[in-house]
Design a protein around this motif. Structure first.
Motif, PDB file in Angstrom:
ATOM      1  N   ARG A 227       0.905  -1.328  -0.163  1.00 57.12           N
ATOM      2  CA  ARG A 227       0.041   0.025   0.043  1.00 57.12           C
ATOM      3  C   ARG A 227       0.873   1.211   0.072  1.00 57.12           C
ATOM      4  O   ARG A 227       0.291   2.484  -0.459  1.00 57.12           O
ATOM      5  CB  ARG A 227      -0.901   0.006   1.242  1.00 57.12           C
ATOM      6  CG  ARG A 227      -2.154  -1.062   1.270  1.00 57.12           C
ATOM      7  CD  ARG A 227      -2.714  -0.925   2.480  1.00 57.12           C
ATOM      8  NE  ARG A 227      -3.409   0.262   2.683  1.00 57.12           N
ATOM      9  CZ  ARG A 227      -3.459   0.696   3.873  1.00 57.12           C
ATOM     10  NH1 ARG A 227      -3.512   0.048   5.043  1.00 57.12           N
ATOM     11  NH2 ARG A 227      -4.130   2.395   4.058  1.00 57.12           N
ATOM     12  N   ALA A 228       2.207   1.217   0.291  1.00 54.74           N
ATOM     13  CA  ALA A 228       2.967   2.256   0.539  1.00 54.74           C
ATOM     14  C   ALA A 228       3.291   3.262  -0.587  1.00 54.74           C
ATOM     15  O   ALA A 228       2.989   4.360  -0.608  1.00 54.74           O
ATOM     16  CB  ALA A 228       4.261   1.837   1.302  1.00 54.74           C
TER      17      ALA A 228
ATOM     18  N   GLU B 214       1.065   3.893  -2.991  1.00 56.10           N
ATOM     19  CA  GLU B 214      -0.378   4.436  -3.437  1.00 56.10           C
ATOM     20  C   GLU B 214      -1.023   5.280  -2.357  1.00 56.10           C
ATOM     21  O   GLU B 214      -1.724   6.251  -2.669  1.00 56.10           O
ATOM     22  CB  GLU B 214      -1.254   3.215  -3.501  1.00 56.10           C
ATOM     23  CG  GLU B 214      -0.787   2.192  -4.494  1.00 56.10           C
ATOM     24  CD  GLU B 214      -1.932   0.937  -4.503  1.00 56.10           C
ATOM     25  OE1 GLU B 214      -2.918   1.036  -3.490  1.00 56.10           O
ATOM     26  OE2 GLU B 214      -1.625  -0.100  -5.302  1.00 56.10           O
ATOM     27  N   ASP B 215      -0.397   5.367  -1.225  1.00 56.59           N
ATOM     28  CA  ASP B 215      -0.857   6.105  -0.022  1.00 56.59           C
ATOM     29  C   ASP B 215       0.248   7.027   0.714  1.00 56.59           C
ATOM     30  O   ASP B 215       1.134   6.121   1.239  1.00 56.59           O
ATOM     31  CB  ASP B 215      -1.666   5.231   0.890  1.00 56.59           C
ATOM     32  CG  ASP B 215      -2.501   6.138   2.134  1.00 56.59           C
ATOM     33  OD1 ASP B 215      -1.921   7.284   2.225  1.00 56.59           O
ATOM     34  OD2 ASP B 215      -3.641   5.707   2.422  1.00 56.59           O
ATOM     35  N   PRO B 216       0.506   8.245   0.498  1.00 56.62           N
ATOM     36  CA  PRO B 216       1.571   9.042   1.250  1.00 56.62           C
ATOM     37  C   PRO B 216       1.613   8.553   2.654  1.00 56.62           C
ATOM     38  O   PRO B 216       2.696   8.829   3.222  1.00 56.62           O
ATOM     39  CB  PRO B 216       1.140  10.300   0.896  1.00 56.62           C
ATOM     40  CG  PRO B 216       0.286  10.451  -0.558  1.00 56.62           C
ATOM     41  CD  PRO B 216      -0.491   8.979  -0.406  1.00 56.62           C
ATOM     42  N   LYS B 217       0.398   8.676   3.365  1.00 54.83           N
ATOM     43  CA  LYS B 217       0.559   8.278   4.891  1.00 54.83           C
ATOM     44  C   LYS B 217       1.023   6.671   5.326  1.00 54.83           C
ATOM     45  O   LYS B 217       1.792   6.710   6.047  1.00 54.83           O
ATOM     46  CB  LYS B 217      -0.825   8.551   5.367  1.00 54.83           C
ATOM     47  CG  LYS B 217      -1.534   9.748   5.261  1.00 54.83           C
ATOM     48  CD  LYS B 217      -2.849   9.861   6.099  1.00 54.83           C
ATOM     49  CE  LYS B 217      -3.489  11.506   6.276  1.00 54.83           C
ATOM     50  NZ  LYS B 217      -4.498  11.550   6.959  1.00 54.83           N
ATOM     51  N   VAL B 218       0.827   5.967   4.321  1.00 50.41           N
ATOM     52  CA  VAL B 218       1.331   4.454   4.463  1.00 50.41           C
ATOM     53  C   VAL B 218       2.896   4.426   4.254  1.00 50.41           C
ATOM     54  O   VAL B 218       3.334   3.957   4.871  1.00 50.41           O
ATOM     55  CB  VAL B 218       0.482   3.397   3.743  1.00 50.41           C
ATOM     56  CG1 VAL B 218       1.298   2.139   3.855  1.00 50.41           C
ATOM     57  CG2 VAL B 218      -1.106   3.488   4.172  1.00 50.41           C
ATOM     58  N   TYR B 219       3.128   5.429   2.947  1.00 50.28           N
ATOM     59  CA  TYR B 219       4.560   5.430   2.580  1.00 50.28           C
ATOM     60  C   TYR B 219       5.295   5.893   3.992  1.00 50.28           C
ATOM     61  O   TYR B 219       6.434   5.504   4.161  1.00 50.28           O
ATOM     62  CB  TYR B 219       4.671   6.390   1.524  1.00 50.28           C
ATOM     63  CG  TYR B 219       6.032   6.380   1.048  1.00 50.28           C
ATOM     64  CD1 TYR B 219       6.698   5.536   0.177  1.00 50.28           C
ATOM     65  CD2 TYR B 219       6.951   7.568   1.340  1.00 50.28           C
ATOM     66  CE1 TYR B 219       8.010   5.776  -0.065  1.00 50.28           C
ATOM     67  CE2 TYR B 219       8.063   7.828   0.743  1.00 50.28           C
ATOM     68  CZ  TYR B 219       8.774   6.739   0.029  1.00 50.28           C
ATOM     69  OH  TYR B 219      10.049   7.020  -0.388  1.00 50.28           O
TER      70      TYR B 219
ATOM     71  N   LYS C 281       4.709   5.903   7.001  1.00 50.41           N
ATOM     72  CA  LYS C 281       4.752   4.817   8.097  1.00 50.41           C
ATOM     73  C   LYS C 281       5.578   3.837   7.722  1.00 50.41           C
ATOM     74  O   LYS C 281       6.450   3.281   8.709  1.00 50.41           O
ATOM     75  CB  LYS C 281       3.101   4.369   8.231  1.00 50.41           C
ATOM     76  CG  LYS C 281       3.074   3.039   9.349  1.00 50.41           C
ATOM     77  CD  LYS C 281       1.836   2.595   9.278  1.00 50.41           C
ATOM     78  CE  LYS C 281       1.845   1.508  10.444  1.00 50.41           C
ATOM     79  NZ  LYS C 281       0.413   0.932  10.498  1.00 50.41           N
TER      80      LYS C 281
END
Length: 236
Positions: free
Chosen positions: A114-115, A117-122, A124
């Motif tokens: 998921r990283a 695709e999603d800046p917040k997950v990246y 994390k």
């Protein structure tokens, strides 16, 4: 004189920079960037990575008296190399490794997928890499963090899947090269004692627990690990 070869894994920069200190300390040592890490196409399994490493070494005329040093994926490759080509290998120094599929915390693989695709997950994912290297000297840690940004989370996802498919339990007792196993007792993930299982399966192997190291002993306490490698090589 044995030829030292350092093999990296998906953590601690996910490339040969993890061995920056070792390459300076051991003149003539080698540390390839595995394919799919900074450049090239990744291999589908440990056996194919092993063949790539062997071809890389043969192309340089470095195919005898090898001492392979590795953590995680690199350690799996080292074990596979020692099992498949024992006449080329003098010894193995491996850490943070299992001879069977590892058990991971829920969400481990999904985080990497998921990283991108999603800046917040990246962020994390990046924070996880930073925390995993909490014992690494700050200057080196920042250098390795930059490498993580370049290699990316998808490469790490595939590396974890490759490690988790590695299983040589049925062959481990036949390992011929000398074997030194290292385990950092401050590993942030508190994994099972996989190294002890290998130690018990391989007659004559050495098993050293390191109270001041974590997931990446070679980058966290390089002076101590370098001394262990030197003593091991002398014994080879």
């Amino acid at each position: 004189m044995p030829q030292l070869v350092f093999l990296h894994g998906p953590g601690a920069g996910a490339c040969a920079d993890a061995y920056h200190i070792q390459l300076q300390h051991f003149p003539g040592s080698l540390a390839p960037n595995l394919p799919g890490h900074l450049e090239g196409i990744r291999c589908p399994d440990v056996a194919r990575y092993t063949e790539w490493v062997r071809g890389w070494l043969w192309a340089q005329g470095r195919n005898q008296d090898l001492v392979l040093v590795g953590y995680t994926l690199g350690a799996s490759i080292a074990l596979q190399y020692g099992l498949d080509y024992p006449d080329e290998v003098k010894g193995l120094v491996v850490m943070t490794v299992a001879m069977r599929p590892k058990v991971r915390a829920p969400g481990t693989h999904e985080l990497r997928l998921r990283a991108p695709e999603d800046p917040k997950v990246y962020e994390k994912w990046l924070a996880y890499q930073f925390n995993a290297m909490h014992l690494v000297e700050p200057g080196l840690r920042e250098r390795l963090m930059e490498r993580h940004r370049q290699v990316g989370p998808i490469s790490q996802y595939h590396d974890l899947m490759t490690i988790d498919a590695f299983d040589v339990r049925d062959r481990m007792a036949t390992l011929k090269p000398k074997l030194l196993l290292l385990r950092g007792l401050q590993d942030h993930g508190n994994p099972p004692e996989y190294e002890k299982e290998i130690h018990e399966a391989v007659p004559g192997s050495q098993y050293v627990k390191l109270p001041d190291a974590g997931h990446f002993p070679v980058t966290e306490i390089p002076d101590k690990v370098n001394a262990l490698i030197e003593a091991f090589v002398a014994g080879c």
